[in-house]
Motif scaffolding. Structure first.
Motif, PDB file in Angstrom:
ATOM      1  N   LEU A 120      36.125  47.680  30.345  1.00  0.00           N
ATOM      2  CA  LEU A 120      36.410  48.620  29.267  1.00  0.00           C
ATOM      3  C   LEU A 120      36.165  50.064  29.670  1.00  0.00           C
ATOM      4  CD1 LEU A 120      35.159  46.741  26.098  1.00  0.00           C
ATOM      5  CD2 LEU A 120      37.499  47.325  26.705  1.00  0.00           C
ATOM      6  N   SER A 121      35.330  50.304  30.679  1.00  0.00           N
ATOM      7  CA  SER A 121      35.121  51.695  31.081  1.00  0.00           C
ATOM      8  C   SER A 121      36.423  52.304  31.580  1.00  0.00           C
ATOM      9  CB  SER A 121      34.036  51.793  32.150  1.00  0.00           C
ATOM     10  OG  SER A 121      34.520  51.265  33.366  1.00  0.00           O
ATOM     11  N   HIS A 122      37.366  51.425  31.988  1.00  0.00           N
ATOM     12  CA  HIS A 122      38.672  51.933  32.417  1.00  0.00           C
ATOM     13  C   HIS A 122      39.394  52.655  31.293  1.00  0.00           C
ATOM     14  CE1 HIS A 122      38.780  50.233  36.422  1.00  0.00           C
ATOM     15  NE2 HIS A 122      38.321  49.088  35.943  1.00  0.00           N
ATOM     16  N   LEU A 123      39.155  52.238  30.045  1.00  0.00           N
ATOM     17  CA  LEU A 123      39.839  52.863  28.919  1.00  0.00           C
ATOM     18  C   LEU A 123      39.468  54.343  28.830  1.00  0.00           C
ATOM     19  CD1 LEU A 123      41.524  52.770  26.315  1.00  0.00           C
ATOM     20  CD2 LEU A 123      39.493  51.928  25.116  1.00  0.00           C
ATOM     21  N   SER A 124      38.174  54.607  28.775  1.00  0.00           N
ATOM     22  CA  SER A 124      37.723  55.999  28.721  1.00  0.00           C
ATOM     23  C   SER A 124      38.160  56.776  29.963  1.00  0.00           C
ATOM     24  CB  SER A 124      36.198  56.059  28.599  1.00  0.00           C
ATOM     25  OG  SER A 124      35.813  56.316  27.281  1.00  0.00           O
ATOM     26  N   ASP A 125      37.967  56.156  31.124  1.00  0.00           N
ATOM     27  CA  ASP A 125      38.307  56.864  32.368  1.00  0.00           C
ATOM     28  C   ASP A 125      39.780  57.245  32.403  1.00  0.00           C
ATOM     29  OD1 ASP A 125      35.699  56.568  33.106  1.00  0.00           O
ATOM     30  OD2 ASP A 125      36.042  54.897  34.495  1.00  0.00           O
ATOM     31  N   PRO A 143      47.210  43.649  28.953  1.00  0.00           N
ATOM     32  CA  PRO A 143      46.814  43.793  30.366  1.00  0.00           C
ATOM     33  C   PRO A 143      45.875  42.674  30.810  1.00  0.00           C
ATOM     34  CG  PRO A 143      46.479  45.838  29.138  1.00  0.00           C
ATOM     35  CD  PRO A 143      46.720  44.754  28.135  1.00  0.00           C
ATOM     36  N   ALA A 144      45.964  42.349  32.088  1.00  0.00           N
ATOM     37  CA  ALA A 144      45.191  41.228  32.642  1.00  0.00           C
ATOM     38  C   ALA A 144      43.757  41.610  32.962  1.00  0.00           C
ATOM     39  CB  ALA A 144      45.876  40.709  33.893  1.00  0.00           C
ATOM     40  N   ASP A 145      43.526  42.880  33.243  1.00  0.00           N
ATOM     41  CA  ASP A 145      42.193  43.305  33.675  1.00  0.00           C
ATOM     42  C   ASP A 145      42.035  44.808  33.464  1.00  0.00           C
ATOM     43  OD1 ASP A 145      43.778  44.467  35.605  1.00  0.00           O
ATOM     44  OD2 ASP A 145      42.911  43.406  37.306  1.00  0.00           O
ATOM     45  N   GLY A 146      40.878  45.331  33.856  1.00  0.00           N
ATOM     46  CA  GLY A 146      40.614  46.756  33.687  1.00  0.00           C
ATOM     47  C   GLY A 146      41.572  47.656  34.447  1.00  0.00           C
ATOM     48  N   PRO A 147      41.792  47.384  35.740  1.00  0.00           N
ATOM     49  CA  PRO A 147      42.721  48.248  36.482  1.00  0.00           C
ATOM     50  C   PRO A 147      44.128  48.258  35.879  1.00  0.00           C
ATOM     51  CG  PRO A 147      41.359  47.023  38.019  1.00  0.00           C
ATOM     52  CD  PRO A 147      41.038  46.497  36.655  1.00  0.00           C
ATOM     53  N   GLN A 148      44.605  47.107  35.411  1.00  0.00           N
ATOM     54  CA  GLN A 148      45.944  47.095  34.812  1.00  0.00           C
ATOM     55  C   GLN A 148      45.941  47.853  33.472  1.00  0.00           C
ATOM     56  OE1 GLN A 148      47.913  43.422  33.334  1.00  0.00           O
ATOM     57  NE2 GLN A 148      49.485  43.831  34.870  1.00  0.00           N
ATOM     58  N   LEU A 149      44.838  47.724  32.745  1.00  0.00           N
ATOM     59  CA  LEU A 149      44.701  48.498  31.515  1.00  0.00           C
ATOM     60  C   LEU A 149      44.769  49.991  31.834  1.00  0.00           C
ATOM     61  CD1 LEU A 149      43.927  49.011  28.516  1.00  0.00           C
ATOM     62  CD2 LEU A 149      41.533  48.821  29.229  1.00  0.00           C
ATOM     63  N   ILE A 187      47.563  52.501  30.479  1.00  0.00           N
ATOM     64  CA  ILE A 187      47.197  53.674  29.659  1.00  0.00           C
ATOM     65  C   ILE A 187      47.793  54.937  30.284  1.00  0.00           C
ATOM     66  CG2 ILE A 187      45.267  55.160  28.953  1.00  0.00           C
ATOM     67  CD1 ILE A 187      45.246  52.726  27.251  1.00  0.00           C
ATOM     68  N   LYS A 188      47.660  55.053  31.600  1.00  0.00           N
ATOM     69  CA  LYS A 188      48.210  56.251  32.256  1.00  0.00           C
ATOM     70  C   LYS A 188      49.726  56.288  32.115  1.00  0.00           C
ATOM     71  CE  LYS A 188      44.421  56.684  35.526  1.00  0.00           C
ATOM     72  NZ  LYS A 188      43.948  56.360  36.877  1.00  0.00           N
ATOM     73  N   TYR A 213      43.967  42.945  39.852  1.00  0.00           N
ATOM     74  CA  TYR A 213      44.697  43.991  40.579  1.00  0.00           C
ATOM     75  C   TYR A 213      43.737  45.026  41.150  1.00  0.00           C
ATOM     76  CZ  TYR A 213      48.583  41.985  38.006  1.00  0.00           C
ATOM     77  OH  TYR A 213      49.506  41.109  37.504  1.00  0.00           O
ATOM     78  N   PRO A 214      44.095  45.609  42.292  1.00  0.00           N
ATOM     79  CA  PRO A 214      43.322  46.761  42.774  1.00  0.00           C
ATOM     80  C   PRO A 214      43.623  47.980  41.883  1.00  0.00           C
ATOM     81  CG  PRO A 214      45.086  46.198  44.330  1.00  0.00           C
ATOM     82  CD  PRO A 214      45.155  45.205  43.210  1.00  0.00           C
ATOM     83  N   LEU A 215      42.707  48.918  41.849  1.00  0.00           N
ATOM     84  CA  LEU A 215      42.921  50.142  41.073  1.00  0.00           C
ATOM     85  C   LEU A 215      44.201  50.836  41.528  1.00  0.00           C
ATOM     86  CD1 LEU A 215      39.599  52.138  40.574  1.00  0.00           C
ATOM     87  CD2 LEU A 215      41.262  51.465  38.818  1.00  0.00           C
TER      88      LEU A 215
END
Lengths: 330, 297
Positions: A22-27, A153-159, A163-164, A186-188
């Motif tokens: 979830l930190s990917h959302l804010s980032d 999305p499947a994971d944080g990086p895909q999220l 989002i981007k 997925y990789p970032l």
């Protein structure tokens, strides 16, 4: 006004530290603001659960705390969007996709406002919090709304990538995301394209089409089955609407059986969407829909629930073995 | 809210006196009459509509669109325009003629109100109708949408105000009160709610169906600045709206309770509450038009 809790609070230590996804959302939202996008984020008393507290601390003037008023938040987001801002508002998927269904239809989609709705802790990921907090109907409600894109999305990086990619996407979007503890697939910085499936493996016997948190265990299940001599393909279908029809038809042409996997009721979800494509096109393939079979999910820790509903790798492999045994209807 | 400066017409509004001139009042009375007459003319096309819901709000439409709001600059999408939203979207038939007069809707479209494919229906649609700031039809959403606009304006340092017309029956919807709490918490001083307190809803008198009083105390308790005014007294209504709009010192959102009469202007509608939704046959319509033409409100 957003006075953050102490970094020593349980919310910081437990929720933020243990939900890296979830930190990917804010980032991702922070990176959009840094790129000059007029992003504004909103939450309804769940900023520590969805990680938006990080965004709120960085850009307090671009963050709106709505308190426990999800419907007000969704409609206000549509109002914000009319002024040229790009609102991203988040709450539990069970509330967003069901409680706010009419606000999403009337004020976001019908009014064609590019609001991004983030339904987090979807499916049964809230475990023992109970059926009220489980979201096993949100794909069905959201994909029935015209002009609304639905992404899982499947994971944080895909999220983060989605989002981007959403910054300039013209339609409103419903993001259906997990609880942030899903292992990465997925990789970032893997590029994300709305409406495109991602083919991971090709197989003659069966192709598993998964979305969201089920992608990782589906891949693991396929690897196990392929090591045992089967021929199993896996497709990640992150965009549920608009659906990548070509990818489904390609899988149907290649495999004897298709199997949808989703953390959702099998009625109205990804499996139903796939069935519609196969029926529309008259594709001669058997489809097995795997998910929650029209029941209120039980209470248990999430890992126990995934095992019970056969949505972990072992369970998906077991259902796939059964599906491969099915002969085409005479 | 330092960016809430606005340009006022040089003639009409000396800072010490917000009262409209006799000429302005005459113009606004004529516009309210125009709204009522056009409503009768357009509903004749559909053969059913919300006459009395428009008639209670005709003076409010006139005061906002022809005097108070900073809106008529030929561009319905101008980012700095004031916004108007209708919680009681079923009164949109009274707004469409005004937008047509502003040139936002062409005459032929207006005259074909509700016909197949026409953008104008019983409720306003922002995707189809220039000058409609937000769609409505599901009661109870508009104040939240207006709040979003008000916050969006403030974030971008724009000077516009957001006017949200609400029905009194609409007070029964929970989301109104979510928005009310939220607007006060966020000090949305550029948000102005106007409640058309005409006393009736589809199933009867509001106080019989689901009582909402004491309304002023409720809004005050929710953190709003509250005013009550006779919604048909154009002098008092316009003065109050001008004052509220010009008030730079206010830190709260503002609620105006406009005491109105359902069906105002047509005597048999004023005394018969069953006119929330209806159709005037040609002879009734002629009587209504005659009354509207001959009465001064």
């Amino acid at each position: 006004m957003n006075r953050p809790l102490s970094p020593n609070s349980w919310q910081y230590r437990e929720l933020n530290a243990k939900t890296p996804g979830l930190s990917h959302l804010s980032d991702a939202l922070i990176s959009l603001v840094e790129a000059g996008e007029p992003v504004v984020a909103g939450s309804a008393d769940l900023q520590y659960s969805n990680g938006l507290n990080k965004f709120a601390e960085r850009y307090p003037d671009r963050y709106i705390q709505f308190g426990i008023s999800e419907q007000n938040m969704v409609t206000a987001a549509a109002g914000l969007a009319t002024t040229g801002l790009k609102p991203y508002v988040a709450t539990f998927a069970s509330f967003l996709g069901l409680l706010c269904c009419e606000q999403i239809r009337m004020d976001v989609a019908y009014c064609a406002q590019p609001v991004r709705l983030i339904g987090h802790h979807t499916g049964i990921s809230l475990g023992f919090y109970g059926t009220s907090h489980h979201a096993t109907e949100d794909i069905a409600t959201m994909r029935a709304i015209a002009d609304l894109t639905v992404v899982s999305p499947a994971d944080g990086p895909q999220l983060a990538a989605a989002i981007k990619a959403s910054a300039d996407y013209p339609e409103p979007i419903y993001f259906r995301i997990g609880r942030g503890r899903e292992p990465d697939v997925y990789p970032l910085d893997t590029p994300f394209t709305f409406g495109k499936a991602i083919e991971h493996m090709v197989g003659d016997e069966i192709t598993i089409i998964a979305c969201g948190m089920t992608v990782h265990p589906a891949l693991e299940a396929a690897r196990t089955l392929n090591a045992q001599g089967h021929s199993v393909g896996v497709v990640d279908m992150p965009t549920i609407k608009p659906l990548d029809r070509a990818a489904i038809l390609a899988a149907a042409a290649r495999s004897k059986v298709l199997m949808s996997v989703e953390e959702h009721n099998v009625l109205g979800g990804l499996g139903s969407a796939i069935a519609e494509v196969l029926t529309d096109e008259g594709a001669p393939v058997r489809l097995v829909r795997h998910g929650i079979h029209d029941e209120y999910s039980l209470i248990a820790p999430p890992t126990h629930l995934y095992a019970h509903y056969r949505l972990d790798a072992a369970g998906i492999a077991e259902v796939a073995r059964g599906a491969m045994g099915i002969r085409k209807a005479a | 809210m330092s960016a809430r400066e606005r340009t006022l017409p040089p003639d009409a509004r000396p800072a010490s006196n917000f009262r409209p001139t006799a000429e302005t009042l005459a113009l606004l009375r004529e516009k309210a009459r125009f709204v009522r007459l056009e409503t009768i003319r357009l509903i004749e096309v559909a053969k059913v509509g919300h006459y009395s819901s428009v008639f209670s709000a005709a003076e409010i439409f006139a005061a906002l669109y022809y005097d108070v709001m900073d809106i008529n600059h030929g561009d319905p999408r101008r980012p700095d325009r004031d916004r108007f939203l209708m919680g009681k979207g079923h009164a949109a038939v009274g707004l469409f003629p005004i937008l047509a007069e502003f040139g936002y809707i062409d005459r032929e479209t207006l005259d074909n109100y509700t016909r197949l494919g026409n953008p104008l229906g019983d409720h306003p649609d922002m995707r189809k109708v220039p000058g409609i700031d937000f769609s409505s039809g599901s009661i109870g959403h508009a104040l939240s949408a207006g709040l979003g606009m008000a916050l969006g304006g403030r974030m971008q340092k724009r000077s516009f105000d957001v006017f949200v017309m609400l029905g009194d029956g609409e007070m029964q919807e929970g989301q109104v009160w979510e928005a009310a709490i939220s607007a006060a918490h966020h000090k949305a001083s550029n948000l102005i709610a106007i409640i058309d307190r005409n006393g009736f809803q589809l199933d009867g008198a509001v106080d019989d169906v689901m009582g909402i009083e004491p309304l002023d105390e409720k809004w005050r308790a929710f953190g709003w600045e509250v005013h009550t005014v006779d919604g048909h007294d154009l002098d008092a209504l316009t003065t109050l709206l001008r004052q509220v709009k010009a008030d730079e010192a206010r830190t709260k959102p503002c609620c105006i309770i406009a005491r109105t009469l359902k069906g105002k202007g047509v005597s048999y509608m004023e005394t018969e509450p069953g006119w929330h939704l209806g159709y005037l046959d040609p002879s009734d319509a002629a009587r209504a038009v005659e009354e509207i033409m001959n009465r001064t409100i």
